[in-house]
Motif scaffolding. Sequence first.
Motif, PDB file in Angstrom:
ATOM      1  N   CYS A  41     -16.904  -1.072  -8.802  1.00 40.37           N
ATOM      2  CA  CYS A  41     -16.005  -2.155  -8.378  1.00 40.37           C
ATOM      3  C   CYS A  41     -14.654  -2.040  -9.074  1.00 40.37           C
ATOM      4  N   LEU A  42     -14.684  -1.735 -10.363  1.00 46.10           N
ATOM      5  CA  LEU A  42     -13.440  -1.613 -11.116  1.00 46.10           C
ATOM      6  C   LEU A  42     -12.615  -0.426 -10.637  1.00 46.10           C
ATOM      7  N   ALA A  43     -13.277   0.696 -10.365  1.00 43.96           N
ATOM      8  CA  ALA A  43     -12.573   1.889  -9.885  1.00 43.96           C
ATOM      9  C   ALA A  43     -11.891   1.609  -8.547  1.00 43.96           C
ATOM     10  N   CYS A  44     -12.585   0.918  -7.649  1.00 46.50           N
ATOM     11  CA  CYS A  44     -12.008   0.581  -6.347  1.00 46.50           C
ATOM     12  C   CYS A  44     -10.825  -0.373  -6.494  1.00 46.50           C
ATOM     13  N   ALA A  45     -11.002  -1.400  -7.306  1.00 51.34           N
ATOM     14  CA  ALA A  45      -9.951  -2.404  -7.473  1.00 51.34           C
ATOM     15  C   ALA A  45      -8.717  -1.813  -8.149  1.00 51.34           C
ATOM     16  N   LEU A  46      -8.917  -0.986  -9.175  1.00 53.36           N
ATOM     17  CA  LEU A  46      -7.782  -0.374  -9.867  1.00 53.36           C
ATOM     18  C   LEU A  46      -7.064   0.633  -8.967  1.00 53.36           C
ATOM     19  N   SER A  47      -7.842   1.369  -8.170  1.00 50.67           N
ATOM     20  CA  SER A  47      -7.226   2.308  -7.225  1.00 50.67           C
ATOM     21  C   SER A  47      -6.359   1.559  -6.223  1.00 50.67           C
ATOM     22  N   ASP A  48      -6.889   0.462  -5.702  1.00 45.31           N
ATOM     23  CA  ASP A  48      -6.106  -0.363  -4.784  1.00 45.31           C
ATOM     24  C   ASP A  48      -4.847  -0.887  -5.457  1.00 45.31           C
ATOM     25  N   THR A  49      -4.983  -1.293  -6.711  1.00 49.37           N
ATOM     26  CA  THR A  49      -3.826  -1.812  -7.448  1.00 49.37           C
ATOM     27  C   THR A  49      -2.715  -0.775  -7.518  1.00 49.37           C
ATOM     28  N   LEU A  50      -3.072   0.455  -7.881  1.00 47.98           N
ATOM     29  CA  LEU A  50      -2.076   1.534  -7.970  1.00 47.98           C
ATOM     30  C   LEU A  50      -1.409   1.787  -6.630  1.00 47.98           C
ATOM     31  N   LEU A  51      -2.207   1.802  -5.557  1.00 50.79           N
ATOM     32  CA  LEU A  51      -1.661   2.079  -4.231  1.00 50.79           C
ATOM     33  C   LEU A  51      -0.797   0.936  -3.720  1.00 50.79           C
ATOM     34  N   ILE A  52      -1.205  -0.295  -4.011  1.00 49.25           N
ATOM     35  CA  ILE A  52      -0.401  -1.449  -3.587  1.00 49.25           C
ATOM     36  C   ILE A  52       0.945  -1.448  -4.291  1.00 49.25           C
ATOM     37  N   VAL A  53       0.923  -1.215  -5.596  1.00 56.08           N
ATOM     38  CA  VAL A  53       2.181  -1.156  -6.363  1.00 56.08           C
ATOM     39  C   VAL A  53       3.071  -0.045  -5.824  1.00 56.08           C
ATOM     40  N   PHE A 141       9.646 -10.582   1.572  1.00 58.81           N
ATOM     41  CA  PHE A 141       9.798 -11.506   0.440  1.00 58.81           C
ATOM     42  C   PHE A 141      10.720 -10.912  -0.626  1.00 58.81           C
ATOM     43  N   PRO A 142      12.005 -10.786  -0.303  1.00 60.78           N
ATOM     44  CA  PRO A 142      12.943 -10.261  -1.299  1.00 60.78           C
ATOM     45  C   PRO A 142      12.963 -11.144  -2.548  1.00 60.78           C
ATOM     46  N   GLY A 143      12.764 -10.519  -3.675  1.00 58.44           N
ATOM     47  CA  GLY A 143      12.693 -11.265  -4.930  1.00 58.44           C
ATOM     48  C   GLY A 143      11.295 -11.776  -5.228  1.00 58.44           C
ATOM     49  N   GLY A 144      10.402 -11.741  -4.228  1.00 53.89           N
ATOM     50  CA  GLY A 144       9.034 -12.212  -4.429  1.00 53.89           C
ATOM     51  C   GLY A 144       8.016 -11.087  -4.376  1.00 53.89           C
ATOM     52  N   GLU A 145       8.484  -9.858  -4.547  1.00 49.11           N
ATOM     53  CA  GLU A 145       7.582  -8.702  -4.469  1.00 49.11           C
ATOM     54  C   GLU A 145       6.462  -8.766  -5.508  1.00 49.11           C
ATOM     55  N   LEU A 146       6.777  -9.237  -6.695  1.00 51.72           N
ATOM     56  CA  LEU A 146       5.768  -9.319  -7.751  1.00 51.72           C
ATOM     57  C   LEU A 146       4.668 -10.301  -7.364  1.00 51.72           C
ATOM     58  N   SER A 147       5.049 -11.441  -6.809  1.00 58.52           N
ATOM     59  CA  SER A 147       4.069 -12.436  -6.388  1.00 58.52           C
ATOM     60  C   SER A 147       3.202 -11.895  -5.255  1.00 58.52           C
ATOM     61  N   PHE A 148       3.836 -11.212  -4.302  1.00 55.13           N
ATOM     62  CA  PHE A 148       3.101 -10.621  -3.193  1.00 55.13           C
ATOM     63  C   PHE A 148       2.102  -9.583  -3.708  1.00 55.13           C
ATOM     64  N   THR A 149       2.560  -8.729  -4.603  1.00 59.37           N
ATOM     65  CA  THR A 149       1.698  -7.696  -5.176  1.00 59.37           C
ATOM     66  C   THR A 149       0.530  -8.319  -5.919  1.00 59.37           C
ATOM     67  N   THR A 150       0.804  -9.359  -6.698  1.00 54.88           N
ATOM     68  CA  THR A 150      -0.256 -10.043  -7.450  1.00 54.88           C
ATOM     69  C   THR A 150      -1.311 -10.611  -6.504  1.00 54.88           C
ATOM     70  N   GLY A 151      -0.872 -11.188  -5.391  1.00 54.89           N
ATOM     71  CA  GLY A 151      -1.808 -11.730  -4.417  1.00 54.89           C
ATOM     72  C   GLY A 151      -2.681 -10.655  -3.794  1.00 54.89           C
ATOM     73  N   ALA A 152      -2.068  -9.523  -3.422  1.00 55.71           N
ATOM     74  CA  ALA A 152      -2.822  -8.428  -2.806  1.00 55.71           C
ATOM     75  C   ALA A 152      -3.808  -7.814  -3.796  1.00 55.71           C
ATOM     76  N   VAL A 153      -3.395  -7.690  -5.054  1.00 55.80           N
ATOM     77  CA  VAL A 153      -4.272  -7.133  -6.092  1.00 55.80           C
ATOM     78  C   VAL A 153      -5.439  -8.092  -6.350  1.00 55.80           C
ATOM     79  N   THR A 154      -5.153  -9.394  -6.374  1.00 52.42           N
ATOM     80  CA  THR A 154      -6.213 -10.391  -6.542  1.00 52.42           C
ATOM     81  C   THR A 154      -7.255 -10.249  -5.442  1.00 52.42           C
ATOM     82  N   ALA A 155      -6.806 -10.018  -4.215  1.00 50.52           N
ATOM     83  CA  ALA A 155      -7.718  -9.844  -3.081  1.00 50.52           C
ATOM     84  C   ALA A 155      -8.655  -8.670  -3.306  1.00 50.52           C
ATOM     85  N   SER A 156      -8.125  -7.565  -3.816  1.00 51.12           N
ATOM     86  CA  SER A 156      -8.950  -6.370  -4.044  1.00 51.12           C
ATOM     87  C   SER A 156     -10.015  -6.632  -5.095  1.00 51.12           C
ATOM     88  N   PHE A 157      -9.622  -7.210  -6.225  1.00 51.78           N
ATOM     89  CA  PHE A 157     -10.602  -7.496  -7.276  1.00 51.78           C
ATOM     90  C   PHE A 157     -11.653  -8.484  -6.785  1.00 51.78           C
TER      91      PHE A 157
END
Length: 202
Positions: A41-53, A141-157
């Motif tokens: 689970c961690l390997a999948c979630a971290l891989s997704d995190t890297l790809l999303i970023v 979401f100009p200026g909101g990329e970090l928030s968007f990324t955090t949301g997508a990463v949360t979904a993966s985990f």
Amino acid sequence: MNFSAYVTGLMMGLSLIVAIGAQNAFVLRQGLRNEHVFAVCLACALSDTLLIVLGVTSFRQIATLLPWLDPAMRYGGAAFLIWYGAKNLYSALRSSGALAAGEERASSFRQTVLTCLALTWLNPHVYLDTVVLLGTISTRFPGGELSFTTGAVTASFLFFFSLGYAATWLRPVFSNPLSWRILEALIALTMWMIASKLLSGT
């Protein structure tokens, strides 16, 4: 924190990741076997995190600089999925009772993690979902990329750990060798369907 961007990232991440695929099938299988579940689970979630970023920060530049990457990943991923599907079908066709969840020979930690990473990084559809689609949506979401990324990463985990650990509730069902054979056959068909789509370019 841009709440709208976060929620959009979370919902888009869940909608893309929930589809049945090679990676999800593997996580489900490991959860049913109760084997290296946290690491998978961690390997999948971290891989997704890297790809999303990667997608949110530089997907346009990557496509321009490396035009050969798409066909290379497509054919390499298809070959791996065909082999992995054949491996699962062989397991499904075995008459041995070793397919029972508690009796099947355990895979090593290294073998399990490497297979998990291969199913993730050799699948071009993963790049389409994370790098291209999420990368494109993040531009809304100009200026909101970090928030968007955090949301997508949360979904993966959230998704991978839920899938891996919720699967243990189904273990009584899969204590029957026939249930395991059916699961292995379905996983094989899933792998081959994805491989077919990769080879056809769809």
